[in-house]
Write a protein that holds these residues in place. Structure first.
Motif, PDB file in Angstrom:
ATOM      1  N   GLU B 135      16.725  12.534  13.264  1.00 10.04           N
ATOM      2  CA  GLU B 135      17.337  13.733  12.863  1.00 10.04           C
ATOM      3  C   GLU B 135      16.487  14.845  12.971  1.00 10.04           C
ATOM      4  OE1 GLU B 135      20.389  15.038  11.911  1.00 10.04           O
ATOM      5  OE2 GLU B 135      21.558  13.048  12.214  1.00 10.04           O
ATOM      6  N   LYS B 138      16.229  16.007  16.614  1.00 10.18           N
ATOM      7  CA  LYS B 138      17.451  16.874  16.696  1.00 10.18           C
ATOM      8  C   LYS B 138      17.584  18.259  16.422  1.00 10.18           C
ATOM      9  CE  LYS B 138      22.205  16.055  15.829  1.00 10.18           C
ATOM     10  NZ  LYS B 138      22.898  17.064  16.758  1.00 10.18           N
ATOM     11  N   GLU B 153      24.769  13.677  19.624  1.00 15.93           N
ATOM     12  CA  GLU B 153      26.009  14.253  18.840  1.00 15.93           C
ATOM     13  C   GLU B 153      25.635  13.692  17.301  1.00 15.93           C
ATOM     14  OE1 GLU B 153      30.127  14.487  20.227  1.00 15.93           O
ATOM     15  OE2 GLU B 153      28.614  16.089  19.706  1.00 15.93           O
ATOM     16  N   SER B 154      25.482  12.165  17.075  1.00 16.06           N
ATOM     17  CA  SER B 154      25.361  11.920  15.652  1.00 16.06           C
ATOM     18  C   SER B 154      24.209  10.665  15.865  1.00 16.06           C
ATOM     19  CB  SER B 154      26.471  11.493  15.167  1.00 16.06           C
ATOM     20  OG  SER B 154      26.980  10.291  15.897  1.00 16.06           O
ATOM     21  N   THR B 156      23.441   7.114  13.187  1.00 18.15           N
ATOM     22  CA  THR B 156      23.916   6.767  11.968  1.00 18.15           C
ATOM     23  C   THR B 156      23.509   5.314  11.715  1.00 18.15           C
ATOM     24  OG1 THR B 156      25.573   6.035  13.155  1.00 18.15           O
ATOM     25  CG2 THR B 156      26.135   8.161  11.906  1.00 18.15           C
ATOM     26  N   THR B 166      25.152   8.390  19.170  1.00 15.87           N
ATOM     27  CA  THR B 166      26.088   8.650  20.074  1.00 15.87           C
ATOM     28  C   THR B 166      25.623  10.249  20.724  1.00 15.87           C
ATOM     29  OG1 THR B 166      27.190   8.151  18.205  1.00 15.87           O
ATOM     30  CG2 THR B 166      28.555   9.003  20.139  1.00 15.87           C
TER      31      THR B 166
END
Lengths: 317, 510
Positions: B135, B138, B153-154, B156, B166
Motif C-alpha cells: 500500500e 502504491k 487496483e487493490s 488485500t 488486482t
C-alpha cells in the motif's frame, strides 16, 4: 587586554556569520540536487518532488538558511539528507582520522623546518646553505598529490614498509596499525609544508641575527653564531607559532587531497564525497566547522601575540 | 591554497547513482579468461566469515526511499525479501511466497506465504505486513517502485497466509517489478530507522556498518528457510581498483568483485584466485538527443553508429559483449541486431555528406566516474569520419540535472544497469527524446500480453525498430569479473552488480 579580546571576539563571531552565509548561498549554485540522486534514473518527476518535499528542499532558501543557523545555535549541525545520520557525530568520527593526521603532519613539518631552517641561516653564504635554500624552494613547489605518489612508490611499492592505502577497519583500537597507515599521508603533507616553513624559519633567524640584542650579546664576547643560537633563536619561536597557525588552513586543504589519495576515511574525503552527492546540509556544516576552526586558531594566535608583544599592546589599547 | 591540486574523484561519489555499479566494468581494459569454479579443499565451515571486496558503498540503507544498485546488491534477498525474487539469469522465482497464481485474465495475482517467516525482531510475518508494505508503494510517491505500482487496483489479504493483488489492466512486467525494491516486505508500523538499521526477514541481519569502510552481516539463526552457510559476511568497500587488487593479493578479502580487467592478470599470475566472468544487463548507452539538431537527422545518427568499431571498443574496455539494440541477452525480447549498424566508416562519411554536415563538432557529456577508455575510442572513431568530439566530463549530479532532467545535451554516455527497462524507449519524455508511436504501441501490447513468449516477441519487434531508427547506440553489454580464493564456493557469478545472494555461499575452514 580584555577589551582587545572582546573586540577580537566580536570580529570572530561576525566572521563566522558572514562565512556561514557565503557557504550556504554559494553552495546553492551547484547544479543537481540530492532528491534527484536519491530517486535515480527510473523515477518520474512526481517522485523527485515528493522526496524534495520530504527533505524540506521545497522551502524558500532563506528559511532553509535560518533553520540551519537556528539548529547550530542549539548545538545541532543537522542531519545528512542522504544517510539520515547526524552530521556532528560523523564529523567527530572522521576527525579521529583527520586530526591525528594534521598533528602528525605538523610535527613532521616542524621536525624538518626548525633544524634545517636554522642551519641554512647559519650557513648563509656557503655552498651548504645555498643548497638547502634552493632545495627547500623546490620541495615547497611540489604538488602534494605528486609528493604522495612518490612516497607510495618508494615506501610502499619498493621497500614495502608502509601501507599505500586505507585505514584499519578496527580504527584506533589497533593503534600501531592506525599509526602506520597515517605515516605516509602525514609525511606527504609534512614534507611539503616543512619545506615552506623552513624558508620562513631561515629568514626569521636571519632577521633575528640583525637585532640589537644579538649584537649586544656578541659584544659581550660570544661569537656571532653563539649569540644567534642562544639569544636570537628563542625570539624566533613566537613568530613561528604564528605562521604555524596560518599553516593549519594549508594542512586542512592538504588533508583533503591526501585522504583522497590514500583512501583515508577522514573529513577531507567525506567533504569531497558529500559535494558529489549534493548532500548540501552536510557540506555546509562541515565547511562551517572547518572555517570556524581556522578562525578560532587565528583568534588565539592574535591573543597570544597581543599578550606577549608589547608593541602590539600599545597600538591596540 | 592553490598549490594543492583538485583531488582525484572518489568512486564513492557514485554510490547513489543507479547507473554507477556499471562504471566499474567500464574503466576496464585487458583480457579476462573464464576459469573453472574453485575446488574446495576441505569441508564447508558453518562458522566461517567471508570478506567480500566491493567498490561502491551505499550512502544509506533505506532501500525503500533510495535508488541505487549498491543498495540492492547487498540488501535484497540477504536482509530483505519480497514475495518473489529473481535468479542470476533474471528468471522469476517464489521467495516469501510458497506459490503464486495469475488469473487467466492476467488481472489478479494470488500469493500464498511460506510458513514460519519472522522478522529479525522476532515477530511473525503475516499477509497484513505485505499489504501495508505494498500500500505504501502504491500511495507514497517517495517510495521506490511507486511508478511500477501505478496500475495496481487493490491489495488485500483474504487470510493470514494469502495476498491478492488486482491490476487495472494486465502488466507483463508487474511480477518482475515485485522482484525489485518495490516488492520487499516490511513490518507494519515499524519504527526502525531504515537508513541505518533494518528489520527484514532475510537469512542475514545487519550487524555493523562502519561508514566509509565496511558493512557486516551476521547469520539470522531463526531464518524460516534454508539457513545461511556462513556465520558472517563482511563487505569491505575499496573504491580504488588497484587497492582492491592489493587487498586480494595480501589476503584481506576472500572475494573481490568488479575486478578491473586491466588488473586481472595480477590476480591470475598469483595463482591464488579463480576469476569468473558474469553476465549483466548493463547497457553502455551512447544516447543521442533525438529532438535536437543535428541529431534529429537520422542520417547523422546512423553515420555515428556506423563510425564506431564496436568489436575494437569491447576489446579496449576489456570485458563484455557487443550489443546493437536496447535489450540485452538476459532480458526478454533479445535479438542479435548486429546487422543494423555494422562498422562502415565509408558509409558513415557518405551519410554525413548526404545530410550536409561534413565538418561536425559534437559534445559528449559523460559522468566523470567512468574511465577514459570509451571516450577515447569514440573521439578517434569519430575523427576518422570527420566528426570532432569534445568530451565534457561532469559530476553525476550535474549529469542528472543537465542531461537527465533538462535534456540539455547532444551525446551522452551512461551505463543503464536496470533489467527490463525497455519502457524508456516508449517514453517520449525520457531524456533520449525518442518518440515513435509504433514502438509505444508495441510496448503497450507487450505489457498487456498475457503469454510471456508472445510478449517477448512484441518486445523484440519494438527493439528492432528502435535500433533501426538509430535512436541511440549501444556500445556494449557489460560483464563483471569476480576473483575468488579457493575454499569459497557457491558465490554467484551473473548479475552480481545488482544482486549478491549470499545464502548459498560456503567457505572451507582454514
Amino acid at each position: 587586554m580584555l577589551r582587545y579580546a572582546l573586540t577580537r571576539g566580536v570580529l570572530l563571531i561576525a566572521g563566522l556569520l558572514v562565512s556561514s552565509a557565503i557557504i550556504f548561498f554559494t553552495l546553492r549554485v551547484l547544479p543537481g540536487d540530492v532528491a534527484q540522486l536519491i530517486a535515480g534514473t527510473q523515477a518520474g518527476p512526481e517522485q523527485v518532488e515528493a522526496i524534495r518535499r520530504a527533505l524540506g528542499l521545497d522551502k524558500p532558501l532563506l528559511t532553509q538558511y535560518t533553520d540551519w543557523i537556528g539548529g547550530i545555535l542549539h548545538g545541532d549541525l543537522g542531519t545528512s539528507q542522504l544517510s539520515g545520520a547526524s552530521v556532528g557525530a560523523e564529523l567527530v568520527e572522521k576527525a579521529r582520522v583527520t586530526w591525528p593526521l594534521a598533528l602528525m603532519s605538523m610535527t613532521i613539518a616542524m621536525l624538518i623546518a626548525a633544524p634545517f631552517g636554522i642551519l641554512s641561516a647559519l650557513l648563509r653564504g656557503r655552498a651548504g646553505g645555498t643548497a638547502m635554500s634552493v632545495g627547500a624552494q623546490a620541495v615547497a613547489a611540489i604538488p602534494v598529490i605528486w609528493a604522495g605518489m612518490m612516497l607510495v612508490v618508494v615506501f610502499a611499492h619498493w621497500l614495502g614498509w608502509l601501507p599505500a592505502q586505507g585505514f584499519p577497519r578496527t580504527g584506533w583500537s589497533t593503534p600501531a596499525k592506525a599509526f602506520e597507515s597515517l605515516l605516509l599521508p602525514a609525511m606527504t603533507i609534512g614534507i611539503v609544508e616543512g619545506a615552506m616553513l623552513m624558508r620562513f624559519v631561515r629568514s626569521a633567524t636571519l632577521q633575528a641575527a640583525g637585532q640589537d640584542f644579538v649584537r649586544t650579546a656578541a659584544a659581550k664576547g660570544l661569537t656571532r653564531r653563539q649569540a644567534l643560537v642562544r639569544h636570537g633563536i628563542p625570539a624566533v619561536g613566537l613568530s613561528i607559532v604564528t605562521v604555524l597557525g596560518v599553516q593549519v588552513a594549508g594542512i586542512i586543504v592538504g588533508s583533503v587531497v591526501v585522504e583522497q589519495l590514500f583512501t583515508l576515511p577522514g573529513i577531507g574525503r567525506m567533504l569531497v564525497a558529500d559535494v558529489g552527492t549534493r548532500d548540501l546540509v552536510k557540506v555546509q556544516s562541515e565547511l562551517l566547522v572547518l572555517t570556524g576552526f581556522v578562525l578560532v586558531i587565528g583568534f588565539l594566535v592574535d591573543l597570544v601575540h597581543h599578550a606577549i608583544d608589547p608593541r602590539q599592546r600599545q597600538e591596540a589599547d | 591554497m592553490s598549490r594543492f591540486r583538485t583531488p582525484r574523484r572518489s568512486a564513492r561519489l557514485t554510490a547513489v547513482g543507479i547507473l554507477a555499479i556499471g562504471a566499474l566494468v567500464l574503466t576496464a581494459c585487458g583480457g579476462a579468461t573464464e576459469s573453472t569454479t574453485p575446488t574446495p579443499t576441505g569441508k564447508a565451515d558453518p562458522n566461517a566469515e567471508l570478506t567480500v571486496g566491493l567498490v561502491l558503498e551505499p550512502t544509506n540503507l533505506d532501500i525503500r526511499h533510495t535508488s541505487g544498485a549498491a543498495l540492492e546488491q547487498i540488501l535484497v534477498d540477504n536482509i530483505y525479501e519480497g514475495l518473489v525474487t529473481r535468479t542470476q539469469d533474471n528468471q522469476i522465482e517464489d521467495r516469501l511466497a510458497s506459490s503464486h497464481e495469475i488469473s487467466p485474465d492476467g488481472l489478479t495475482y494470488t500469493f500464498t506465504l511460506n510458513e514460519g517467516i519472522t522478522f529479525h525482531d522476532g515477530s511473525a510475518l503475516t499477509s497484513a505486513d505485505v499489504v501495508s508494505s505494498y500500500e505504501a508503494v502504491k500511495t507514497d510517491a517517495a517510495v521506490q517502485g511507486n511508478t511500477e505500482f501505478a496500475g495496481v487496483e487493490s491489495i488485500t489479504a483474504p487470510d493470514e497466509k494469502t495476498v491478492e493483488i488486482t491490476l487495472a489492466s494486465p502488466d507483463q512486467n508487474f511480477l518482475f517489478a515485485l522482484t525489485g525494491p518495490a516488492g520487499l516486505v516490511f513490518k507494519t508500523g515499524d519504527e526502525t530507522d531504515l537508513k541505518t538499521a533494518e528489520n527484514g526477514t532475510g537469512p542475514f541481519t545487519l550487524q555493523r556498518w562502519s561508514k566509509g569502510s565496511a558493512i557486516t552481516f551476521a547469520r539470522y539463526d531463526d531464518y524460516w528457510g534454508q539457513k545461511a552457510g556462513l556465520a558472517q559476511v563482511v563487505f569491505q568497500y575499496i573504491p580504488d581498483f588497484t587497492a582492491g587488487v592489493n587487498a586480494a593479493l595480501d589476503g584481506s578479502v576472500d572475494v573481490l568483485t568488479a575486478v578491473d580487467p586491466n588488473l586481472v592478470s595480477q590476480l591470475e599470475d598469483s595463482g591464488q584466485f579463480t576469476i569468473t566472468t558474469g553476465r549483466t544487463t548493463d547497457k553502455a548507452t551512447l544516447a543521442f538527443n533525438n529532438v535536437r539538431a543535428p541529431l534529429d537527422d537520422q542520417r547523422v545518427r546512423k553515420a555515428l553508429r556506423l563510425a564506431i568499431d564496436h568489436e575494437a571498443l569491447v576489446e579496449a574496455v576489456g570485458a563484455g559483449e557487443t550489443l546493437y539494440g536496447p535489450i540485452p541477452e538476459l532480458d526478454p525480447g533479445y535479438e542479435d541486431l548486429s546487422d543494423v549498424a555494422p562498422y562502415d566508416p565509408d558509409e558513415a562519411k557518405a551519410l554525413l555528406n548526404e545530410a550536409g554536415v561534413e565538418e561536425l563538432d559534437l559534445t559528449l557529456t559523460i559522468p566523470s566516474f567512468y574511465g577514459t577508455t570509451v571516450a577515447q575510442v569514440l573521439v578517434s572513431d569519430f575523427a576518422k569520419v570527420g566528426v570532432s568530439l569534445e568530451v565534457d566530463r561532469v559530476e553525476f549530479a550535474t549529469w542528472l540535472e543537465d542531461v537527465y532532467k533538462h535534456h540539455d545535451y547532444q551525446l551522452s554516455f551512461v551505463l543503464h544497469v536496470e533489467p527490463r527497462d525497455f519502457g524508456n524507449w516508449a517514453n517520449p519524455d525520457y531524456y533520449f527524446g525518442y518518440d515513435n508511436p509504433k514502438v509505444q504501441e508495441l510496448y503497450a501490447q507487450s505489457q498487456a500480453e498475457l503469454d510471456p513468449d508472445a510478449s517477448a516477441e512484441l518486445l523484440k519487434k519494438a527493439a528492432r525498430i528502435v535500433s533501426e531508427d538509430d535512436a541511440a547506440d549501444w556500445l556494449y553489454n557489460g560483464a563483471t569479473l569476480t576473483a575468488l580464493t579457493p575454499g569459497v564456493s557457491g558465490f554467484p557469478k551473473d548479475s552480481i552488480n545488482s544482486r549478491i545472494d549470499l545464502a548459498g555461499i560456503t567457505k572451507t575452514a582454514g
